[in-house]
Design a protein around this motif. Structure first.
Motif, PDB file in Angstrom:
ATOM      1  N   TRP A  49       0.817  -1.209   0.000  1.00 48.28           N
ATOM      2  CA  TRP A  49       0.000   0.000   0.000  1.00 48.28           C
ATOM      3  C   TRP A  49       0.853   1.262   0.000  1.00 48.28           C
ATOM      4  O   TRP A  49       0.337   2.363   0.202  1.00 48.28           O
ATOM      5  CB  TRP A  49      -0.905   0.005   1.244  1.00 48.28           C
ATOM      6  CG  TRP A  49      -1.808  -1.175   1.348  1.00 48.28           C
ATOM      7  CD1 TRP A  49      -2.530  -1.762   0.340  1.00 48.28           C
ATOM      8  CD2 TRP A  49      -2.097  -1.942   2.526  1.00 48.28           C
ATOM      9  NE1 TRP A  49      -3.249  -2.826   0.821  1.00 48.28           N
ATOM     10  CE2 TRP A  49      -3.012  -2.973   2.157  1.00 48.28           C
ATOM     11  CE3 TRP A  49      -1.687  -1.854   3.857  1.00 48.28           C
ATOM     12  CZ2 TRP A  49      -3.509  -3.892   3.073  1.00 48.28           C
ATOM     13  CZ3 TRP A  49      -2.185  -2.782   4.766  1.00 48.28           C
ATOM     14  CH2 TRP A  49      -3.077  -3.796   4.374  1.00 48.28           C
ATOM     15  N   PHE A  54      -2.865   5.932   2.548  1.00 52.76           N
ATOM     16  CA  PHE A  54      -4.042   5.607   3.361  1.00 52.76           C
ATOM     17  C   PHE A  54      -4.974   6.815   3.447  1.00 52.76           C
ATOM     18  O   PHE A  54      -4.531   7.963   3.421  1.00 52.76           O
ATOM     19  CB  PHE A  54      -3.600   5.186   4.761  1.00 52.76           C
ATOM     20  CG  PHE A  54      -2.623   4.041   4.751  1.00 52.76           C
ATOM     21  CD1 PHE A  54      -3.070   2.730   4.703  1.00 52.76           C
ATOM     22  CD2 PHE A  54      -1.257   4.277   4.747  1.00 52.76           C
ATOM     23  CE1 PHE A  54      -2.184   1.673   4.667  1.00 52.76           C
ATOM     24  CE2 PHE A  54      -0.348   3.229   4.715  1.00 52.76           C
ATOM     25  CZ  PHE A  54      -0.807   1.922   4.669  1.00 52.76           C
ATOM     26  N   HIS A  57      -8.424   5.055   6.985  1.00 52.42           N
ATOM     27  CA  HIS A  57      -8.052   3.672   7.247  1.00 52.42           C
ATOM     28  C   HIS A  57      -7.497   3.527   8.657  1.00 52.42           C
ATOM     29  O   HIS A  57      -6.976   4.485   9.250  1.00 52.42           O
ATOM     30  CB  HIS A  57      -6.974   3.204   6.262  1.00 52.42           C
ATOM     31  CG  HIS A  57      -7.466   2.971   4.881  1.00 52.42           C
ATOM     32  ND1 HIS A  57      -6.992   3.668   3.789  1.00 52.42           N
ATOM     33  CD2 HIS A  57      -8.410   2.116   4.396  1.00 52.42           C
ATOM     34  CE1 HIS A  57      -7.595   3.245   2.698  1.00 52.42           C
ATOM     35  NE2 HIS A  57      -8.473   2.313   3.034  1.00 52.42           N
ATOM     36  N   THR A  58      -7.603   2.320   9.193  1.00 53.27           N
ATOM     37  CA  THR A  58      -6.878   1.937  10.397  1.00 53.27           C
ATOM     38  C   THR A  58      -5.893   0.847  10.003  1.00 53.27           C
ATOM     39  O   THR A  58      -6.255  -0.145   9.363  1.00 53.27           O
ATOM     40  CB  THR A  58      -7.818   1.430  11.496  1.00 53.27           C
ATOM     41  OG1 THR A  58      -8.748   2.473  11.820  1.00 53.27           O
ATOM     42  CG2 THR A  58      -7.034   1.068  12.742  1.00 53.27           C
ATOM     43  N   HIS A 145      -4.751   5.019  13.399  1.00 60.47           N
ATOM     44  CA  HIS A 145      -5.895   5.500  12.620  1.00 60.47           C
ATOM     45  C   HIS A 145      -5.420   6.670  11.775  1.00 60.47           C
ATOM     46  O   HIS A 145      -4.915   7.679  12.300  1.00 60.47           O
ATOM     47  CB  HIS A 145      -7.040   5.943  13.538  1.00 60.47           C
ATOM     48  CG  HIS A 145      -8.217   6.469  12.781  1.00 60.47           C
ATOM     49  ND1 HIS A 145      -8.989   7.515  13.239  1.00 60.47           N
ATOM     50  CD2 HIS A 145      -8.745   6.102  11.584  1.00 60.47           C
ATOM     51  CE1 HIS A 145      -9.941   7.773  12.357  1.00 60.47           C
ATOM     52  NE2 HIS A 145      -9.814   6.922  11.356  1.00 60.47           N
ATOM     53  N   ARG A 165      -5.378  -3.953   7.389  1.00 57.20           N
ATOM     54  CA  ARG A 165      -6.012  -2.655   7.166  1.00 57.20           C
ATOM     55  C   ARG A 165      -7.524  -2.780   7.225  1.00 57.20           C
ATOM     56  O   ARG A 165      -8.104  -3.752   6.740  1.00 57.20           O
ATOM     57  CB  ARG A 165      -5.579  -2.090   5.806  1.00 57.20           C
ATOM     58  CG  ARG A 165      -6.090  -0.680   5.548  1.00 57.20           C
ATOM     59  CD  ARG A 165      -5.416  -0.040   4.346  1.00 57.20           C
ATOM     60  NE  ARG A 165      -5.876  -0.595   3.079  1.00 57.20           N
ATOM     61  CZ  ARG A 165      -5.564  -0.070   1.881  1.00 57.20           C
ATOM     62  NH1 ARG A 165      -4.767   0.997   1.813  1.00 57.20           N
ATOM     63  NH2 ARG A 165      -6.023  -0.618   0.775  1.00 57.20           N
ATOM     64  N   THR A 167     -11.258  -0.132   7.041  1.00 53.98           N
ATOM     65  CA  THR A 167     -11.815   1.182   6.718  1.00 53.98           C
ATOM     66  C   THR A 167     -12.483   1.747   7.959  1.00 53.98           C
ATOM     67  O   THR A 167     -13.219   1.044   8.666  1.00 53.98           O
ATOM     68  CB  THR A 167     -12.831   1.064   5.577  1.00 53.98           C
ATOM     69  OG1 THR A 167     -12.160   0.553   4.418  1.00 53.98           O
ATOM     70  CG2 THR A 167     -13.440   2.412   5.242  1.00 53.98           C
TER      71      THR A 167
END
Length: 412
Positions: A49, A54, A57-58, A145, A165, A167
């Motif tokens: 990624w 990001f 996202h967490t 986060h 990951r 959402t």
């Protein structure tokens, strides 16, 4: 006993808060017990990624420390970011199974007491001390986060373990059910430290390329040679923190956008600025040799490097390490016959550099990984039981043999 532990932890946190600088990779009283080397956002050897970054996202990431302590802090990095990285919140906890955590160990990550904080482009920071007792070889789950778009992410491409990951904001979730996406890279992590009232500078940095990184070992099993070395030292009653600063494909003398800054360039941050370190083991040069001619990888990675250049690079690292008071152990390059790197010229260069490492007396000590792993019937190749199958990376048994070849007396 519980009250005594609480008092000791409080004392650790008080001393840590007073002595530790706010934004730094090092700091008095702290010892690195886990690290990884930062890489630019780029294509990688597997799904990643890093280029997309990001947004809402967490990110949940699992690491294993090599030594324990009563107070902990996490180092986060935005070394290769082009803008400020906003952390909307983070936690650390003892790992459960997969993306699950042990909820009774969940602790918030803060900076300057704030749950939300920012890391400028090119910078890294250490979180506030966390009152989470950590045992040697315990796995920790670090959850971040990232609400605002991050842009391309500083990462470590080959973590050899699973990151997760989700959402939305799931930083405090005990169960990992929301974390439906996975990759085998780490993002924004630089290190984990524990606090020591009387730091010993006994830690060991394993510095190198994919063989130090552990490519070829079982994913998720922590069987890299630095892991095996830390376990061996603990079993022998001489525990030390052993940290891994390997990057797959990394070269001693050549920078790359996807194989990492050269060993010479990253030595300052990845070795010299690591707190609590007293020794470095340097295993470097096989990728300079293998990528001196057209072969595996992209054509733009091919840069001819001579043996004299490799010797000069090793001497540069030795000089800089000694200037910081570190013991410096040189490691011989392991066999390559049967791999895409092999050619008569490459083998001649490997043998020449190994001869210099063994005989020049430039290092404080040497560890002969070549002798530990080679096949007595064909010394240019791995012994079959140590080969991962690609003829350039050891498997689990090979990494255990590398750890067994290190002489702890060489740490001084």
């Amino acid at each position: 006993m519980r009250l005594l532990r609480a008092l000791v932890v409080s004392l650790f946190l008080l001393v840590a808060a007073v002595t530790a600088p706010a934004v730094t990779a090092a700091g008095a009283g702290w010892t690195s017990v886990w690290t990884t080397s930062a890489q630019m956002p780029s294509k990688t050897m597997g799904p990643s990624w890093s280029l997309e970054g990001f947004s809402n996202h967490t990110l949940r990431q699992v690491i294993r420390v090599s030594q324990g302590g009563l107070a902990t802090r996490v180092r986060l990095t935005n070394r290769y970011g082009t803008g400020t990285l906003a952390i909307a919140g983070g936690t650390v906890a003892v790992t459960g199974t997969g993306a699950d955590i042990r909820p009774d160990t969940l602790r918030p990550l803060t900076f300057g007491g704030a749950a939300e904080f920012r890391i400028p482009a090119g910078a890294e920071l250490a979180t506030d001390p966390v009152p989470l007792p950590v045992a040697p070889f315990q796995s920790l789950t670090i959850t971040l986060h990232l609400a605002a778009p991050t842009g391309p992410a500083t990462h470590h491409a080959q973590a050899l373990t699973t990151s997760y990951r989700a959402t939305g904001d799931h930083r405090a979730d005990a169960a990992g059910t929301a974390f439906t996406e996975t990759t085998q890279s780490w993002y924004y992590l630089s290190g984990v430290e524990v606090f020591e009232v009387l730091p010993q500078r006994s830690g060991v940095v394993a510095f190198g390329d994919s063989i130090t990184e552990g490519v070829g070992s079982t994913v998720g099993a922590d069987n890299r040679y630095p892991d095996e070395l830390a376990e061996r030292l603990a079993a022998e009653g001489i525990p030390r923190a052993v940290i891994d600063q390997g990057i797959g494909g990394n070269r001693l003398t050549v920078d790359s956008s996807w194989l990492g800054a050269s060993a010479q360039r990253r030595f300052q941050t990845d070795v010299l600025e690591q707190p609590g370190v007293g020794t470095v083991i340097i295993l470097a040069g096989i990728n300079d040799i293998g990528l001196s001619a057209a072969g595996p990888g992209a054509a733009d990675t091919v840069v001819p490097v001579s043996t004299d250049q490799l010797v000069a690079g090793h001497l540069d690292l030795i000089r800089r390490a000694r200037a910081k008071g570190l013991r410096v152990i040189g490691a011989t390059l392991t066999p390559i016959d049967g791999s895409p790197y092999f050619s008569p010229a490459a083998e001649s260069a490997r043998q020449a550099l190994n001869s210099w490492i063994r005989t020049a007396g430039a290092y404080d000590a040497i560890v002969d990984f070549d002798a530990a792993l080679r096949d007595p019937a064909n010394p240019r190749r791995f012994a079959p039981q140590f080969d991962s199958g690609d003829h350039i990376h050891p498997g689990d048994a090979g990494y255990a043999a590398m750890a067994a070849a290190v002489n702890p007396a060489d740490f001084g």
